[in-house]
Design a protein around this motif. Structure first.
Motif, PDB file in Angstrom:
ATOM      1  N   VAL A 241       0.841  -1.206   0.000  1.00 38.54           N
ATOM      2  CA  VAL A 241       0.000   0.000   0.000  1.00 38.54           C
ATOM      3  C   VAL A 241       0.872   1.250   0.000  1.00 38.54           C
ATOM      4  N   VAL A 242       0.647   2.117  -1.003  1.00 39.36           N
ATOM      5  CA  VAL A 242       1.450   3.333  -1.182  1.00 39.36           C
ATOM      6  C   VAL A 242       0.504   4.492  -1.478  1.00 39.36           C
ATOM      7  N   ARG A 243       0.636   5.566  -0.707  1.00 38.55           N
ATOM      8  CA  ARG A 243      -0.231   6.724  -0.919  1.00 38.55           C
ATOM      9  C   ARG A 243       0.524   7.842  -1.616  1.00 38.55           C
ATOM     10  N   VAL A 244      -0.076   8.377  -2.687  1.00 31.46           N
ATOM     11  CA  VAL A 244       0.483   9.506  -3.433  1.00 31.46           C
ATOM     12  C   VAL A 244      -0.620  10.555  -3.541  1.00 31.46           C
ATOM     13  N   GLY A 245      -0.555  11.567  -2.679  1.00 30.01           N
ATOM     14  CA  GLY A 245      -1.611  12.577  -2.686  1.00 30.01           C
ATOM     15  C   GLY A 245      -2.954  11.961  -2.334  1.00 30.01           C
ATOM     16  N   HIS A 286       3.207 -12.027   0.289  1.00 27.62           N
ATOM     17  CA  HIS A 286       3.160 -11.078   1.403  1.00 27.62           C
ATOM     18  C   HIS A 286       4.421 -10.223   1.485  1.00 27.62           C
ATOM     19  N   LEU A 287       5.485 -10.624   0.790  1.00 27.76           N
ATOM     20  CA  LEU A 287       6.741  -9.881   0.832  1.00 27.76           C
ATOM     21  C   LEU A 287       6.769  -8.690  -0.130  1.00 27.76           C
ATOM     22  N   VAL A 288       5.770  -8.556  -0.989  1.00 26.72           N
ATOM     23  CA  VAL A 288       5.750  -7.429  -1.937  1.00 26.72           C
ATOM     24  C   VAL A 288       5.713  -6.116  -1.150  1.00 26.72           C
ATOM     25  N   ASN A 289       6.693  -5.252  -1.410  1.00 27.10           N
ATOM     26  CA  ASN A 289       6.853  -3.993  -0.677  1.00 27.10           C
ATOM     27  C   ASN A 289       6.838  -2.828  -1.662  1.00 27.10           C
ATOM     28  N   GLY A 290       6.020  -1.819  -1.373  1.00 29.96           N
ATOM     29  CA  GLY A 290       5.894  -0.673  -2.257  1.00 29.96           C
ATOM     30  C   GLY A 290       6.454   0.601  -1.649  1.00 29.96           C
ATOM     31  N   ALA A 291       6.778   1.555  -2.512  1.00 34.28           N
ATOM     32  CA  ALA A 291       7.298   2.854  -2.079  1.00 34.28           C
ATOM     33  C   ALA A 291       7.078   3.860  -3.190  1.00 34.28           C
ATOM     34  N   VAL A 292       7.284   5.127  -2.869  1.00 32.28           N
ATOM     35  CA  VAL A 292       7.186   6.204  -3.864  1.00 32.28           C
ATOM     36  C   VAL A 292       8.586   6.617  -4.279  1.00 32.28           C
ATOM     37  N   TRP A 294       9.857   9.532  -5.816  1.00 33.10           N
ATOM     38  CA  TRP A 294       9.428  10.875  -6.206  1.00 33.10           C
ATOM     39  C   TRP A 294      10.225  11.443  -7.372  1.00 33.10           C
ATOM     40  N   PRO A 295      11.558  11.318  -7.383  1.00 31.44           N
ATOM     41  CA  PRO A 295      12.294  11.902  -8.515  1.00 31.44           C
ATOM     42  C   PRO A 295      11.860  11.351  -9.875  1.00 31.44           C
ATOM     43  N   ASN A 296      11.470  10.067  -9.900  1.00 29.38           N
ATOM     44  CA  ASN A 296      11.050   9.447 -11.154  1.00 29.38           C
ATOM     45  C   ASN A 296       9.537   9.450 -11.350  1.00 29.38           C
ATOM     46  N   ARG A 297       8.805  10.016 -10.380  1.00 26.45           N
ATOM     47  CA  ARG A 297       7.339  10.089 -10.467  1.00 26.45           C
ATOM     48  C   ARG A 297       6.731   8.700 -10.632  1.00 26.45           C
ATOM     49  N   CYS A 298       7.270   7.766  -9.897  1.00 29.81           N
ATOM     50  CA  CYS A 298       6.848   6.368 -10.018  1.00 29.81           C
ATOM     51  C   CYS A 298       6.480   5.777  -8.660  1.00 29.81           C
ATOM     52  N   VAL A 299       5.549   4.840  -8.690  1.00 33.70           N
ATOM     53  CA  VAL A 299       5.361   3.907  -7.577  1.00 33.70           C
ATOM     54  C   VAL A 299       6.158   2.669  -7.940  1.00 33.70           C
ATOM     55  N   VAL A 300       6.915   2.142  -6.983  1.00 42.17           N
ATOM     56  CA  VAL A 300       7.770   0.994  -7.260  1.00 42.17           C
ATOM     57  C   VAL A 300       7.492  -0.093  -6.233  1.00 42.17           C
ATOM     58  N   TRP A 301       7.365  -1.313  -6.739  1.00 38.76           N
ATOM     59  CA  TRP A 301       7.144  -2.473  -5.873  1.00 38.76           C
ATOM     60  C   TRP A 301       8.284  -3.470  -6.069  1.00 38.76           C
ATOM     61  N   THR A 302       8.864  -3.950  -4.980  1.00 35.84           N
ATOM     62  CA  THR A 302       9.885  -4.981  -5.063  1.00 35.84           C
ATOM     63  C   THR A 302       9.283  -6.312  -4.627  1.00 35.84           C
ATOM     64  N   PHE A 303       9.659  -7.402  -5.327  1.00 38.76           N
ATOM     65  CA  PHE A 303       9.016  -8.688  -5.070  1.00 38.76           C
ATOM     66  C   PHE A 303       9.980  -9.842  -5.315  1.00 38.76           C
ATOM     67  N   PRO A 304       9.720 -10.995  -4.674  1.00 32.44           N
ATOM     68  CA  PRO A 304      10.553 -12.188  -4.915  1.00 32.44           C
ATOM     69  C   PRO A 304      10.100 -12.895  -6.189  1.00 32.44           C
ATOM     70  N   SER A 305      11.038 -13.229  -7.041  1.00 29.77           N
ATOM     71  CA  SER A 305      10.683 -13.881  -8.296  1.00 29.77           C
ATOM     72  C   SER A 305      10.415 -15.360  -8.073  1.00 29.77           C
ATOM     73  N   LEU A 306       9.885 -15.987  -9.091  1.00 27.29           N
ATOM     74  CA  LEU A 306       9.426 -17.366  -9.030  1.00 27.29           C
ATOM     75  C   LEU A 306      10.489 -18.290  -8.456  1.00 27.29           C
ATOM     76  N   GLY A 307      10.103 -19.052  -7.424  1.00 25.41           N
ATOM     77  CA  GLY A 307      11.002 -20.033  -6.839  1.00 25.41           C
ATOM     78  C   GLY A 307      11.922 -19.503  -5.766  1.00 25.41           C
ATOM     79  N   GLY A 308      11.898 -18.189  -5.487  1.00 24.71           N
ATOM     80  CA  GLY A 308      12.817 -17.626  -4.506  1.00 24.71           C
ATOM     81  C   GLY A 308      12.097 -16.862  -3.410  1.00 24.71           C
ATOM     82  N   ILE A 309      12.860 -16.459  -2.398  1.00 27.69           N
ATOM     83  CA  ILE A 309      12.304 -15.651  -1.309  1.00 27.69           C
ATOM     84  C   ILE A 309      12.999 -14.289  -1.236  1.00 27.69           C
TER      85      ILE A 309
END
Length: 487
Positions: A241-245, A286-292, A294-309
């Motif tokens: 969950v990421v809030r932008v304005g 459940h490990l998917v983590n989001g953030a803002v 700001w310099p790139n005007r993007c929401v970014v989510w980091t996640f574990p790829s298939l088969g990994g943690i």
């Protein structure tokens, strides 16, 4: 003959043939001018122990950037390069999570399995101590109230669907319901699953597993007016969950979505959702983590790829252009962190050979920024301002001569880059069901084009950059072609 193609949006879920965008868009970030490079990580030397469960940046009055971080083993502060452990001795797993929320002079941290803590005074304190609010899986500030959900309640009962809020402007006061202090709570619909996240602000958004409610301060006996405006779609990953304005972005069970507090819109289906489900480790969603970012005007989510943690991939979504891309690097947890100006001596400490630098001295990476994006990776705080990563753009199938075979002998990458090291390859196939066979990557010559020899009914173009290459504004490509036959 010359034909020009714009890269367009990254659309891996759409048909290969005449895909209006890209089949592949790796290690690049969407912008209004096309794409610019994704940067690697730069270690700071600030280390912690355990797996990161939550983090929050805050700033002191003198401008000092501080980070509060929770791990499976302790709570820490990172202030001016000094890491302080609270010495609380946790034994948590990655199934647990910590939420941080500043309120007045204090920073609160809560974990349902462990407890609730605070920095009593963010201006002076460096270590967390126990706090009054119920321990919870979700926390946010809504107006002048601290709100918690999915809690161990004030009577010590486990309440997955309970929402409770503090006395008015006093989280350290008694949480026993009292109309005089406006303290209270409410049970949400059990049919919509457990409370997983709270997005605060002037009004609160409470995310359940399969529903979203808006809470607005109303005063009186009820204190908050509740509207359950989404009864089918909820949040699948609390840290997403990421809030932008006025907009809140999150990962639901059927796609990445955005809500304005009244309606919900899916932003990934038909674009990158199938790609994501094929590449994410669903057992570790459940490990998917989001953030803002700001310099790139993007929401970014980091996640574990298939088969990994390990969170080894990131999705970028530019909320202005509505475009996506992805990046490959290990990012365990994103956190904002103010970046100070770097002197030439400090730059030299990171890059001993300035002539061999893969990033310009004029880069914004060396300039002060109040909204820089940092991260924890491998137990260490990193800034996201290293050298450029190796990028790759793959177009969908094209037919410059519609319905006919095409001979292509040159590809011109439309990318701002001075060293002429961008490479191009052409993949061809005779049937839409076969796998394209690519030519060897060809570097640009003195006239700016990449010489290739490719002949096929369907063609696709691959543009690549090497790691460390300084480039920007990747727009598209041109091909020099001749029709190769009647059919």
């Amino acid at each position: 003959m010359i034909a020009e193609y714009q890269f367009g949006s990254w659309l891996p879920d759409q048909s290969d043939y005449k895909n209006p965008g890209l089949e592949e868009c790796k290690n690049a970030i969407p912008s209004p001018r096309g794409y610019h490079p994704a940067l690697g990580l730069q270690a700071t030397g600030d280390t912690i122990s355990g797996e990161v469960l939550g983090a929050k940046e805050y700033e002191r009055a003198d401008g000092t950037s501080c980070i509060a971080v929770a791990t499976t083993s302790d709570l820490y502060t990172v202030i001016g390069g000094t890491v302080t452990a609270a010495g609380l001795g946790f034994s948590l797993t990655t199934l647990s999570r910590f939420n941080f929320e500043p309120f007045g002079p204090s920073m609160y941290a809560t974990c349902k399995e462990q407890g609730t803590y605070r920095l009593a005074d963010m201006e002076s304190d460096v270590s967390f101590t126990s706090a009054v609010p119920p321990r919870a899986n979700a926390m946010g500030r809504v107006g002048d109230f601290l709100m918690v959900g999915n809690i161990v309640d004030i009577d010590a009962s486990d309440q997955h669907y309970k929402l409770r809020w503090s006395p008015y402007n006093n989280p350290q006061g008694s949480w026993t319901p009292d109309i005089a202090t406006q303290t209270g709570g409410v049970d949400l619909d059990r049919g919509q699953g457990q409370i997983v996240a709270i997005s605060g602000g002037d009004y609160g958004l409470v995310f359940q597993q399969y529903g979203i409610s808006r809470l607005t301060y109303s005063g009186g006996g009820s204190v908050f007016a509740k509207e359950n405006f989404e009864k089918n779609r909820g949040c699948a990953a609390p840290l997403s969950v990421v809030r932008v304005g006025q907009y809140t972005y999150f990962l639901s069970h059927d796609g990445f979505s955005v809500t304005n507090g009244a309606t919900v819109e899916t932003i990934s289906r038909g674009r990158i959702w199938s790609w994501f489900t094929e590449n994410v480790n669903n057992a570790q969603i459940h490990l998917v983590n989001g953030a803002v970012d700001w310099p790139n005007r993007c929401v970014v989510w980091t996640f574990p790829s298939l088969g990994g943690i390990t969170r080894d991939k990131q999705l970028y979504y530019n909320w202005e252009t509505k475009d996506w891309s992805y990046v490959e690097r290990q990012v365990d947890f994103f956190v904002a962190a103010k970046r100070e100006d770097m002197t030439l001596e400090e730059v030299a400490a990171v890059y001993p050979d300035l002539d061999a630098m893969t990033i310009s001295l004029d880069s914004t990476a060396f300039k002060a920024s109040g909204r820089a994006l940092s991260c924890f990776s491998g137990g260490e705080l990193h800034t996201v301002d290293g050298s450029t990563l190796a990028a790759c753009f793959d177009s969908g199938d094209i037919q410059p001569a519609t319905g006919r075979r095409t001979f292509i002998d040159a590809v011109t990458p439309l990318i701002k880059e001075d060293t002429m090291t961008v490479k191009a390859a052409v993949g061809t196939r005779e049937m839409m069901t076969t796998t394209p066979i690519y030519t060897a990557p060809a570097a640009q010559g003195p006239l700016g084009y990449c010489p290739v020899v490719a002949d096929g009914r369907y063609s696709r173009i691959r543009i690549t950059t090497d790691a460390g290459t300084i480039w920007d504004d990747a727009y598209g490509f041109q091909v020099n072609y001749q029709p190769g036959g009647v059919y």
